[in-house]
Design a protein around this motif. Structure first.
Motif, PDB file in Angstrom:
ATOM      1  N   LYS A  19     -16.638   7.469  18.194  1.00  0.00           N
ATOM      2  CA  LYS A  19     -17.832   7.618  19.035  1.00  0.00           C
ATOM      3  C   LYS A  19     -17.532   8.383  20.312  1.00  0.00           C
ATOM      4  CE  LYS A  19     -20.657   3.644  17.629  1.00  0.00           C
ATOM      5  NZ  LYS A  19     -21.307   2.393  18.083  1.00  0.00           N
ATOM      6  N   SER A  20     -16.344   8.105  20.893  1.00  0.00           N
ATOM      7  CA  SER A  20     -15.969   8.757  22.146  1.00  0.00           C
ATOM      8  C   SER A  20     -15.506  10.187  21.935  1.00  0.00           C
ATOM      9  CB  SER A  20     -14.853   7.964  22.837  1.00  0.00           C
ATOM     10  OG  SER A  20     -15.250   6.637  23.087  1.00  0.00           O
ATOM     11  N   GLY A  21     -14.910  10.442  20.774  1.00  0.00           N
ATOM     12  CA  GLY A  21     -14.411  11.781  20.485  1.00  0.00           C
ATOM     13  C   GLY A  21     -12.998  12.038  20.943  1.00  0.00           C
ATOM     14  N   SER A  22     -12.361  11.018  21.537  1.00  0.00           N
ATOM     15  CA  SER A  22     -10.973  11.178  21.964  1.00  0.00           C
ATOM     16  C   SER A  22     -10.332   9.826  22.197  1.00  0.00           C
ATOM     17  CB  SER A  22     -10.886  12.012  23.247  1.00  0.00           C
ATOM     18  OG  SER A  22     -11.252  11.253  24.386  1.00  0.00           O
ATOM     19  N   ARG A  55      -5.879  14.656  13.688  1.00  0.00           N
ATOM     20  CA  ARG A  55      -5.907  14.779  15.136  1.00  0.00           C
ATOM     21  C   ARG A  55      -4.923  15.834  15.628  1.00  0.00           C
ATOM     22  NH1 ARG A  55      -4.821   9.725  13.020  1.00  0.00           N
ATOM     23  NH2 ARG A  55      -2.971   8.584  13.698  1.00  0.00           N
ATOM     24  N   THR A  59      -8.662  18.213  19.185  1.00  0.00           N
ATOM     25  CA  THR A  59      -9.787  17.784  18.343  1.00  0.00           C
ATOM     26  C   THR A  59      -9.429  16.577  17.477  1.00  0.00           C
ATOM     27  OG1 THR A  59      -9.165  19.282  16.540  1.00  0.00           O
ATOM     28  CG2 THR A  59     -10.682  20.136  18.214  1.00  0.00           C
ATOM     29  N   SER A  61     -11.013  14.880  13.760  1.00  0.00           N
ATOM     30  CA  SER A  61     -11.955  15.025  12.648  1.00  0.00           C
ATOM     31  C   SER A  61     -11.624  13.982  11.596  1.00  0.00           C
ATOM     32  CB  SER A  61     -11.885  16.431  12.039  1.00  0.00           C
ATOM     33  OG  SER A  61     -10.592  16.683  11.514  1.00  0.00           O
TER      34      SER A  61
END
Length: 305
Positions: A19-22, A55, A59, A61
């Motif tokens: 959800k946070s992307g990182s 990772r 990025t 994915s």
């Protein structure tokens, strides 16, 4: 059956990372260090025996396995929150991500006009609607509810509830019929240009029933095969052939005279429209609210009993 004590370990952390992307933002949200977040995800992948995400330094994915796991984990976490809120007396509005799949024609003709009412009524539900005519695997594709239009549902462990039903009509334009003649019997379709719907099991075989109740099976050569009902209707209106479609997919083409129904004296196959959802003992509030809303807005008299 014993329950593994580690069953839920890492699940909340994994979902928050996506959800946070990182990892860094997930660490800020959870109050942990970035290294802790990374170790928790590594332990989760090791326990599951699969890589959940790719990772790099820039990025993240999801792998196909990670995508499936993420979708299922979201539902588990939302259900856990609902359970906790119910116990401590904080059960509020239905909320969370609700993923719905619907056939294109039914979505545009029937579902679209009522969605603004639903989102206004349930502002805490994040609604994701995919219009797609392909066959959806509700669990594997991560949907909460699938709307299906079919003459017969396949046996499964899923729960289904009929919304309504529609007749299947065979149609052509007046221009087409003027040039090619109007068939009086389904067998005569073999001499006509046919537009078929490719998502059927047998697009080139059309089933009929005559006035005496005898089954008729017509094998056809399709000039055009498409997976999109709207395109097929446009082609039929343009005089490019004969097409069969549920009545709900039509707009005003019959009333305006753009299309003409063929074989009106023959019994018409009935296509049921169903809500399909997982067989769960405790249904989440967001799923229940959508089912009840759609039945209330679109259900025929039998569905509302």
């Amino acid at each position: 059956m014993s329950i593994k004590s580690t069953l839920l370990d890492g699940m909340v952390i994994f979902v928050q990372v996506i959800k946070s992307g990182s990892f860094t933002l997930a660490a800020d949200w959870t109050g942990h260090s970035t290294s802790y977040i990374s170790k928790e995800v590594n332990r989760l992948e090791a326990r599951l025996g699969v890589r959940l995400m790719h990772r790099t330094t820039r990025t993240l994915s999801l792998t196909p396995e990670g995508q499936l796991y993420y979708q299922l984990c979201q539902q588990i976490i939302e259900d856990a929150e609902q359970a906790e809120n119910a116990i401590i007396g904080k059960q509020g509005e239905p909320q969370g991500l609700l993923r719905v799949s619907c056939p294109v024609s039914y979505g545009l003709s029937s579902l679209s006009p009522i969605l603004s009412v639903f989102t206004e009524k349930y502002p805490k539900i994040q609604l994701e609607v995919e219009l797609n005519d392909r066959k959806i695997d509700l669990i594997a594709d991560g949907f909460d509810i699938v709307i299906r239009a079919t003459t017969q549902l396949e046996d499964s462990t899923l729960i289904s509830r009929r919304i309504s039903q529609s007749e299947a009509l065979v149609l052509a334009s007046p221009d087409y019929l003027a040039k090619n003649g109007e068939p009086a019997h389904p067998y005569e379709l073999a001499r006509h240009k046919i537009i078929s719907y490719s998502n059927l099991k047998q697009p080139n075989i059309w089933q009929f029933e005559d006035q005496a109740g005898e089954q008729i099976q017509v094998h056809l050569e399709s000039q055009v095969i498409t997976n999109n009902t709207s395109l097929a209707i446009d082609l039929a209106v343009a005089g490019q052939g004969v097409f069969r479609t549920p009545k709900f997919a039509l707009k005003q083409e019959l009333e305006s005279g753009e299309l003409v129904e063929l074989f009106p004296s023959f019994p018409k196959p009935t296509i049921g429209v169903y809500l399909v959802y997982p067989s769960r003992k405790h249904m989440s509030a967001k799923v229940r609210s959508f089912i009840d809303f759609v039945i209330d807005q679109l259900g025929d008299s039998q569905c509302k009993l």
